[in-house]
Design an enzyme around this catalytic site. Structure first.
Site, PDB file in Angstrom:
ATOM      1  N   MET A   1       0.843  -1.200   0.000  1.00  0.00           N
ATOM      2  CA  MET A   1       0.000   0.000   0.000  1.00  0.00           C
ATOM      3  C   MET A   1       0.871   1.239   0.000  1.00  0.00           C
ATOM      4  O   MET A   1       1.010   1.895   1.025  1.00  0.00           O
ATOM      5  CB  MET A   1      -0.908   0.010   1.210  1.00  0.00           C
ATOM      6  CG  MET A   1      -0.545  -0.999   2.263  1.00  0.00           C
ATOM      7  SD  MET A   1      -2.031  -1.566   3.074  1.00  0.00           S
ATOM      8  CE  MET A   1      -2.638  -2.705   1.812  1.00  0.00           C
ATOM      9  N   PRO A   2       1.441   1.515  -1.139  1.00  0.00           N
ATOM     10  CA  PRO A   2       2.399   2.624  -1.188  1.00  0.00           C
ATOM     11  C   PRO A   2       1.712   3.997  -1.103  1.00  0.00           C
ATOM     12  O   PRO A   2       0.540   4.144  -1.449  1.00  0.00           O
ATOM     13  CB  PRO A   2       3.066   2.459  -2.560  1.00  0.00           C
ATOM     14  CG  PRO A   2       2.716   1.083  -3.021  1.00  0.00           C
ATOM     15  CD  PRO A   2       1.408   0.763  -2.384  1.00  0.00           C
ATOM     16  N   TYR A   3       2.503   4.934  -0.642  1.00  0.00           N
ATOM     17  CA  TYR A   3       2.120   6.340  -0.630  1.00  0.00           C
ATOM     18  C   TYR A   3       3.220   7.106  -1.353  1.00  0.00           C
ATOM     19  O   TYR A   3       4.399   6.949  -1.034  1.00  0.00           O
ATOM     20  CB  TYR A   3       1.989   6.847   0.810  1.00  0.00           C
ATOM     21  CG  TYR A   3       1.889   8.353   0.910  1.00  0.00           C
ATOM     22  CD1 TYR A   3       0.668   9.005   0.720  1.00  0.00           C
ATOM     23  CD2 TYR A   3       3.006   9.130   1.171  1.00  0.00           C
ATOM     24  CE1 TYR A   3       0.581  10.389   0.797  1.00  0.00           C
ATOM     25  CE2 TYR A   3       2.926  10.516   1.250  1.00  0.00           C
ATOM     26  CZ  TYR A   3       1.716  11.134   1.072  1.00  0.00           C
ATOM     27  OH  TYR A   3       1.614  12.503   1.128  1.00  0.00           O
TER      28      TYR A   3
END
Lengths: 76, 76, 76, 76, 76, 76
Positions: free
Chosen positions: B1-3
């Protein structure tokens, strides 16, 4: 190649100003870039500085928006 | 779940534009989300992208606000 | 002169890896820099990319640390 | 009540050091806090400084991890 | 001395509002500062909270600007 | 789809601990996600929380590394 992010409240801190002035911004950019050169030998050209001004109602301290905190008031 | 946080100067880089256009923003969002899928197998739906546009006087490089740096000028 | 910050969980996503590999990091750096060149005309040399790997217990989604969220479990 | 985030590559820049030294960190903290006092009148006690050291393979510039960029090499 | 950065899309989430209201901001500041006191014993006065509102076209998820993602539409 | 970044010093704040414990991290993630649901109606599943622990020598306040600031000492 340092990156420096400076967050300050959006308000005047010099006479007659209602926000950080261009002169103050230039002084921050110059000062922090020079600091990284002096302390760590980082060339000026390899330092990025990003200044972010934050509306007073968006900055909290002491569990309150900063203006209420300064006023010493806890009135909703 | 990259930002992913993308900071760019607020200025036009396509003909007639004075800021990043909605089309450019969509292309950045699409491209970086696809990149994380291709390289790391991250599903598109689990990647957040936040674009921040920074006023030119708030971005420093070479110890100067970016416009002065580009102009090669150190005039205040 | 864009600055891009990419935050991902610290875990392996390629066979046998327990973390992002140097090859994956290079591909992210290359891909996002190229994207900013393609979409906005930003020269490769003026883009900084910083990748941050975040321990799984430090990343939350759905009100839970990511591993518990994935497991669909709310066991403490 | 400013907040300053300084990101630098994790590597030695003083003789014999392989990372930023505690003395350099103190000098950065002191210098940037003093700068905000001098330029904007911000009291020392109201400024937070957070230094982040970033592994070389996690920092990209010119479309490459920083060590490859410095070496002028594009060899994988 | 914690620092908390909260990023939300700039849009109304209470009746009649088109943006986060001052009351919601106060509640976020109060709630997160209290949380750090309850969970980690951090005094209220030592916690900074910075709220950033991000324009909808600057926030991406699922490879699309958030409004298109919500609409389930991929129309340009 | 909020993103929350929480930065704290890396040190124990519960009996016998020398760092933030997994239980404290879970409580922070849970609490802040719930807060965004209660205050702004944001679904739990759409909130990302990233906790960053910062070494004491990397955190400055009052112009000093935090440990020296707490000790009230300005000894180098």
């Amino acid at each position: 190649m340092p990156y420096v992010n400076i967050q300050v409240t959006r308000e005047g801190t010099s006479p007659g100003a209602s926000a950080t002035t261009p002169e103050q911004k230039r002084a921050l950019i110059q000062g922090v870039s020079q600091l990284l050169l002096d302390v760590m030998g980082k060339p000026l050209a390899s330092t990025f500085v990003v200044i972010e001004e934050v509306d007073l109602e968006n900055w909290g301290v002491g569990g309150l928006p900063v203006q209420e905190f300064r006023a010493g008031s806890k009135v909703p």
